[in-house]
Write a protein that holds these residues in place. Structure first.
Motif, PDB file in Angstrom:
ATOM      1  N   PRO A 259       0.990  -1.209  -0.056  1.00 16.61           N
ATOM      2  CA  PRO A 259       0.019  -0.238  -0.117  1.00 16.61           C
ATOM      3  C   PRO A 259       0.737   1.245   0.042  1.00 16.61           C
ATOM      4  O   PRO A 259       1.815   1.353   0.629  1.00 16.61           O
ATOM      5  CB  PRO A 259      -0.767  -0.251   1.416  1.00 16.61           C
ATOM      6  CG  PRO A 259      -0.733  -1.480   1.895  1.00 16.61           C
ATOM      7  CD  PRO A 259       0.730  -1.923   1.364  1.00 16.61           C
ATOM      8  N   THR A 260       0.409   2.177  -1.010  1.00 16.21           N
ATOM      9  CA  THR A 260       1.274   3.356  -0.649  1.00 16.21           C
ATOM     10  C   THR A 260       0.099   4.668  -0.713  1.00 16.21           C
ATOM     11  O   THR A 260      -0.963   4.583  -1.080  1.00 16.21           O
ATOM     12  CB  THR A 260       2.043   3.658  -2.137  1.00 16.21           C
ATOM     13  OG1 THR A 260       1.456   4.051  -3.237  1.00 16.21           O
ATOM     14  CG2 THR A 260       3.101   2.450  -2.085  1.00 16.21           C
ATOM     15  N   LYS A 261       0.492   5.879  -0.034  1.00 16.68           N
ATOM     16  CA  LYS A 261      -0.170   6.848   0.285  1.00 16.68           C
ATOM     17  C   LYS A 261      -0.164   7.967  -0.907  1.00 16.68           C
ATOM     18  O   LYS A 261       0.939   8.261  -1.210  1.00 16.68           O
ATOM     19  CB  LYS A 261      -0.068   7.314   1.564  1.00 16.68           C
ATOM     20  CG  LYS A 261      -0.906   8.506   1.974  1.00 16.68           C
ATOM     21  CD  LYS A 261      -0.472   9.124   3.362  1.00 16.68           C
ATOM     22  CE  LYS A 261       0.458   9.822   3.454  1.00 16.68           C
ATOM     23  NZ  LYS A 261       0.457  10.587   4.868  1.00 16.68           N
ATOM     24  N   GLY A 262      -1.176   8.466  -1.118  1.00 18.95           N
ATOM     25  CA  GLY A 262      -1.116   9.661  -2.223  1.00 18.95           C
ATOM     26  C   GLY A 262      -2.028  10.830  -1.596  1.00 18.95           C
ATOM     27  O   GLY A 262      -3.152  10.470  -1.149  1.00 18.95           O
ATOM     28  N   VAL A 263      -1.574  11.962  -1.801  1.00 17.28           N
ATOM     29  CA  VAL A 263      -2.015  13.045  -1.210  1.00 17.28           C
ATOM     30  C   VAL A 263      -2.604  14.187  -1.950  1.00 17.28           C
ATOM     31  O   VAL A 263      -1.464  14.385  -3.059  1.00 17.28           O
ATOM     32  CB  VAL A 263      -0.895  13.689   0.123  1.00 17.28           C
ATOM     33  CG1 VAL A 263      -1.540  14.906   0.232  1.00 17.28           C
ATOM     34  CG2 VAL A 263      -1.113  12.890   1.353  1.00 17.28           C
ATOM     35  N   HIS A 264      -3.572  14.763  -2.013  1.00 19.39           N
ATOM     36  CA  HIS A 264      -4.058  15.912  -2.891  1.00 19.39           C
ATOM     37  C   HIS A 264      -4.220  17.220  -1.917  1.00 19.39           C
ATOM     38  O   HIS A 264      -4.821  17.032  -0.890  1.00 19.39           O
ATOM     39  CB  HIS A 264      -5.174  15.839  -3.637  1.00 19.39           C
ATOM     40  CG  HIS A 264      -5.084  14.682  -4.752  1.00 19.39           C
ATOM     41  ND1 HIS A 264      -5.243  13.292  -4.258  1.00 19.39           N
ATOM     42  CD2 HIS A 264      -4.801  14.571  -5.974  1.00 19.39           C
ATOM     43  CE1 HIS A 264      -4.858  12.549  -5.445  1.00 19.39           C
ATOM     44  NE2 HIS A 264      -4.702  13.375  -6.471  1.00 19.39           N
ATOM     45  N   LEU A 265      -3.922  18.247  -2.419  1.00 21.20           N
ATOM     46  CA  LEU A 265      -4.158  19.695  -1.892  1.00 21.20           C
ATOM     47  C   LEU A 265      -4.859  20.519  -2.716  1.00 21.20           C
ATOM     48  O   LEU A 265      -4.789  20.472  -4.184  1.00 21.20           O
ATOM     49  CB  LEU A 265      -2.887  20.470  -1.430  1.00 21.20           C
ATOM     50  CG  LEU A 265      -1.823  19.362  -0.579  1.00 21.20           C
ATOM     51  CD1 LEU A 265      -0.516  20.372  -0.490  1.00 21.20           C
ATOM     52  CD2 LEU A 265      -2.257  18.993   0.683  1.00 21.20           C
ATOM     53  N   VAL A 266      -5.853  21.262  -1.948  1.00 14.78           N
ATOM     54  CA  VAL A 266      -6.630  22.157  -3.107  1.00 14.78           C
ATOM     55  C   VAL A 266      -6.738  23.634  -2.630  1.00 14.78           C
ATOM     56  O   VAL A 266      -6.487  23.862  -1.052  1.00 14.78           O
ATOM     57  CB  VAL A 266      -8.424  21.803  -2.614  1.00 14.78           C
ATOM     58  CG1 VAL A 266      -9.216  22.456  -3.426  1.00 14.78           C
ATOM     59  CG2 VAL A 266      -8.746  20.242  -2.630  1.00 14.78           C
ATOM     60  N   VAL A 267      -6.409  24.462  -3.671  1.00 14.08           N
ATOM     61  CA  VAL A 267      -6.630  25.929  -3.183  1.00 14.08           C
ATOM     62  C   VAL A 267      -7.417  26.602  -4.026  1.00 14.08           C
ATOM     63  O   VAL A 267      -7.882  26.112  -5.204  1.00 14.08           O
ATOM     64  CB  VAL A 267      -4.995  26.387  -3.569  1.00 14.08           C
ATOM     65  CG1 VAL A 267      -4.053  25.820  -2.531  1.00 14.08           C
ATOM     66  CG2 VAL A 267      -4.797  26.376  -5.095  1.00 14.08           C
ATOM     67  N   ASP A 268      -7.745  27.847  -3.894  1.00 13.63           N
ATOM     68  CA  ASP A 268      -8.708  28.544  -4.581  1.00 13.63           C
ATOM     69  C   ASP A 268      -8.075  28.723  -5.948  1.00 13.63           C
ATOM     70  O   ASP A 268      -6.772  29.140  -6.073  1.00 13.63           O
ATOM     71  CB  ASP A 268      -8.841  29.874  -3.924  1.00 13.63           C
ATOM     72  CG  ASP A 268     -10.235  30.574  -4.662  1.00 13.63           C
ATOM     73  OD1 ASP A 268     -11.517  29.796  -4.691  1.00 13.63           O
ATOM     74  OD2 ASP A 268      -9.844  31.165  -5.643  1.00 13.63           O
ATOM     75  N   GLN A 269      -8.975  28.858  -6.928  1.00 15.51           N
ATOM     76  CA  GLN A 269      -8.387  29.295  -8.379  1.00 15.51           C
ATOM     77  C   GLN A 269      -7.620  30.589  -8.423  1.00 15.51           C
ATOM     78  O   GLN A 269      -6.574  30.627  -9.358  1.00 15.51           O
ATOM     79  CB  GLN A 269      -9.478  29.134  -9.264  1.00 15.51           C
ATOM     80  CG  GLN A 269      -9.133  28.634 -10.790  1.00 15.51           C
ATOM     81  CD  GLN A 269     -10.266  28.012 -11.433  1.00 15.51           C
ATOM     82  OE1 GLN A 269     -11.477  28.168 -10.951  1.00 15.51           O
ATOM     83  NE2 GLN A 269      -9.955  27.731 -12.811  1.00 15.51           N
ATOM     84  N   SER A 270      -8.003  31.475  -7.711  1.00 10.90           N
ATOM     85  CA  SER A 270      -7.393  32.791  -7.841  1.00 10.90           C
ATOM     86  C   SER A 270      -5.952  32.782  -7.202  1.00 10.90           C
ATOM     87  O   SER A 270      -5.134  33.496  -7.449  1.00 10.90           O
ATOM     88  CB  SER A 270      -8.146  33.590  -6.575  1.00 10.90           C
ATOM     89  OG  SER A 270      -8.064  33.239  -5.332  1.00 10.90           O
TER      90      SER A 270
END
Ligand SMILES: Cc1cc2nc3c(=O)[nH]c(=O)nc-3n(C[C@H](O)[C@H](O)[C@H](O)COP(=O)(O)OP(=O)(O)OC[C@H]3O[C@@H](n4cnc5c(N)ncnc54)[C@H](O)[C@@H]3O)c2cc1C
Ligand SMILES: O=P(O)(O)OC[C@H](O)CO
Length: 581
Positions: A259-270
């Protein structure tokens, strides 16, 4: 068709008292795909999940239906060949969730780059060829092409121009992963599948001939334990596959997953604006490639790929994941200057990668070609193929793969099930082509999806919904929006919610087995991940309306509120942010 807490109890009674032809353990995309195909073949099928449907990896992906162009570099050609063809099939059966979204692949002259200007063109030509995007293909307008440095910067001016050579542009598809799961589960349920969430398999049971013929389950809602019996049992529990195999103590030999972990981050389009999905080398010579993707007025980016030994149900984003991704993004988009304080949401998922030990591994009939690797390979070099195996007691395990090839994985499983049940199968069941079975909500012309969704949204406005609500409902629920509009005709807006929001929530409670506020705000809708700026406006209304619907007592309501607040705080990285102060 009702699919709710009410049907849950009825179906638990049936699971206790009726012997199934097939029991599916694990209701992520893999299990949902098997349950749909088995139910379509008229098998008496049960599908259980210890969490919400899609609560595992299948709601934590990069939200693409894609062929994995980078896998060509690791010669995972079978995976690419399968997945690249599947994109158009999934767009056909789930057109409200899967839409063409061409990808830009900028090429930099940097150490460890995955592609060069030459090799990316070769890869894209092979990618298009494998997908049949050539000649008079209806998708020919998406055929790949190259851009030089100037054209690339004109298209995506925020990109770092240093060492930039140019870019390739090729077709891939955006997707809503958690809704793809629930729409498959709902379709399977419509076809007769007994689908129950929050039911955990705690033991594999055997008959006198030591053949697996049932499971013992724990109801995570009521605490009750009972047995379910079936002719065939398939383990589609993703990262938990080895743990479920360990419940088969008598025959379990050794783990197969890495098993391997994958991360995503979210920012505003601005804060980070990209014109379309972009995919580039990490620039850190680790073989990773990073996506930056515009979605719902936000931009999300990822992923990491690190060995993971924690709680698969609760992979968390660590400071090292944030540092890794921000370092790469701020180098590739030098004007962004993103910091942890810009992060509005995040998610972490666990890849169920198949680690096929070089020597002495059990024979694995690879459904989509898990090639050989071993623990010395870098995580990103490990195959993204799947494996389909059968233990001595007949327990089948289908693990690994991608969300995009879930149908192919299920096809492989159905063939094995057909072999196992040979006479019974040929007499009673008929395999159906799931490429022609629209998932729930997909009942409209997929060749004109954009126009059709606009029409469905217009119907919503005509039914009295605010235009923004009607558009969101059309894009989330597809052809089911018409049912939501019928709900809207019969109700008043709930406290703190608009008419559209109330109708969509009522629909989800009655017809999507939505049991908690997190189920609704994280997986059935985009509120927590991509609408964090308006989440506070709907959150309390959703909790109150659900509490009234379910009749929660004070303690239970407080528990669900705490769970929701914890989920939101984790998504917003509030813990890491406070440490950074
Ligand atoms: C970071 C990341 C990005 C990705 N991006 C993409 C992408 O963009 N496109 C793509 O095609 N693929 C992508 N993938 C791969 C894809 O997400 C996975 O291959 C897929 O979701 C695996 O689905 P699954 O159903 O096998 O596992 P899961 O979705 O994890 O489902 C397994 C289910 O089994 C249940 N379960 C476990 N144990 C038990 C038990 N004892 N009893 C009952 N239920 C149990 C769990 O609750 C879980 O819901 C990505 C993966 C990761 C981690
Ligand atoms: O498994 P990887 O390394 O391709 O990462 C998953 C992607 O982000 C999308 O499939």
């Amino acid at each position: 068709m009702a699919f709710s807490i009410k049907t849950r109890q009825e179906e638990i009674e049936r699971l206790k008292n009726e012997k199934l032809d097939l029991l599916v353990i694990g209701g992520g995309i893999t299990g949902a795909g098997v349950a749909l195909q088995a139910s379509a073949a008229k098998m008496k099928t049960g599908l259980i999940d210890m969490q919400d449907f899609g609560g595992g990896t299948s709601s934590r992906s990069t939200r693409l239906v894609h062929g994995g162009i980078r896998y060509l570099k690791t010669f995972d050609v079978q995976v690419v060949s399968d997945t690249v063809k599947e994109r158009a099939v999934i767009q056909h059966i789930a057109p409200h969730m899967t839409q063409p979204d061409p990808m830009i692949l900028p090429i930099y002259d940097e150490p460890g780059t995955t592609f060069t200007m030459f090799s990316v063109k070769v890869a894209m030509d092979l990618y298009d060829h494998l997908a049949g995007i050539e000649g008079d293909s209806p998708l020919i307008k998406y055929a790949n092409y190259m851009m030089d440095k100037e054209e690339t910067l004109k298209r995506e001016p925020q990109l770092n121009s240093e060492n930039l050579q140019g870019a390739g542009v090729y077709l891939d598809y955006q997707n809503n992963d958690s809704r793809l799961v629930v729409e498959n589960v709902k379709k399977a349920h419509d076809l007769g599948c007994l689908a129950v969430s929050r039911l955990k398999c705690i033991r594999i049971l055997h008959n006198d001939q030591m053949q697996a013929n049932g499971v013992r389950v724990h109801d995570n809602l009521t605490g009750e334990e009972f047995e379910i019996h079936a002719d065939v049992i398939i383990n589609t529990s993703g990262p938990w596959s080895d743990l479920v195999r360990q419940e088969d103590k008598e025959v379990y030999k050794k783990p197969r997953l890495r098993p391997t972990k994958g991360v995503h981050l979210v920012v505003d389009q601005s804060r980070l604006t990209v014109p379309q999905p972009t995919y580039f080398g990490s620039g850190t010579a680790d073989g990773r490639m990073i996506f930056t993707i515009p979605r719902e007025g936000k931009t999300y980016f990822g992923t990491t790929d690190t060995d993971f030994t924690g709680d698969y149900a609760h992979p968390t984003v660590e400071q090292s994941d944030v540092d890794y991704l921000l370092n790469i993004i701020n180098k590739k988009y030098p004007a962004a200057h993103l910091t942890i304080d810009d992060i509005e949401a995040s998610w972490a998922g666990v890849r169920p990668l198949i680690e096929v030990e070089v020597e002495g591994n059990e024979a694995a009939d690879a459904a989509t070609g898990a090639s050989v690797s071993d623990s010395t390979s870098a995580p990103s070099a490990v195959s993204r193929g799947s494996s389909l195996t059968e233990a001595e007691d007949g327990l089948i395990t289908l693990a690994g793969g991608k969300l995009t090839d879930y149908r192919i994985m299920a096809n492989g499983a159905m063939k094995k099930i057909q072999q196992k049940l040979h006479d019974k199968f040929s007499k009673n069941f008929t395999l159906q082509d799931s490429a022609e079975i629209k998932v729930a909500g997909g009942d409209f012309d997929s060749d004109h999806a954009e126009e059709e969704l606009a029409r469905i949204a217009k119907d919503g406005v005509a039914a009295g919904l605010a235009s923004e609500d009607a558009t969101e409902i059309a894009n989330l629920f597809g052809s089911q929006a018409e049912q939501i509009y019928e709900y809207a005709q019969k109700i008043k807006p709930a406290d703190g919610l608009s008419l559209g929001e109330t109708a969509a929530l009522d629909y989800s409670l009655n017809e999507e087995m939505t049991l908690t506020p997190v189920d609704y705000l994280l997986r059935r809708t985009y509120h927590i991940l991509f609408k964090s700026d308006t989440l506070s406006q709907v959150k309390d209304g959703v909790v109150k309306h659900m509490s009234d619907y379910y009749g929660w007592d004070k303690a239970l309501k407080e528990q669900y509120i705490n769970d929701l607040d914890h989920e939101i705080a984790e998504s917003r990285l509030e813990g890491l942010k406070s440490k950074n102060k």
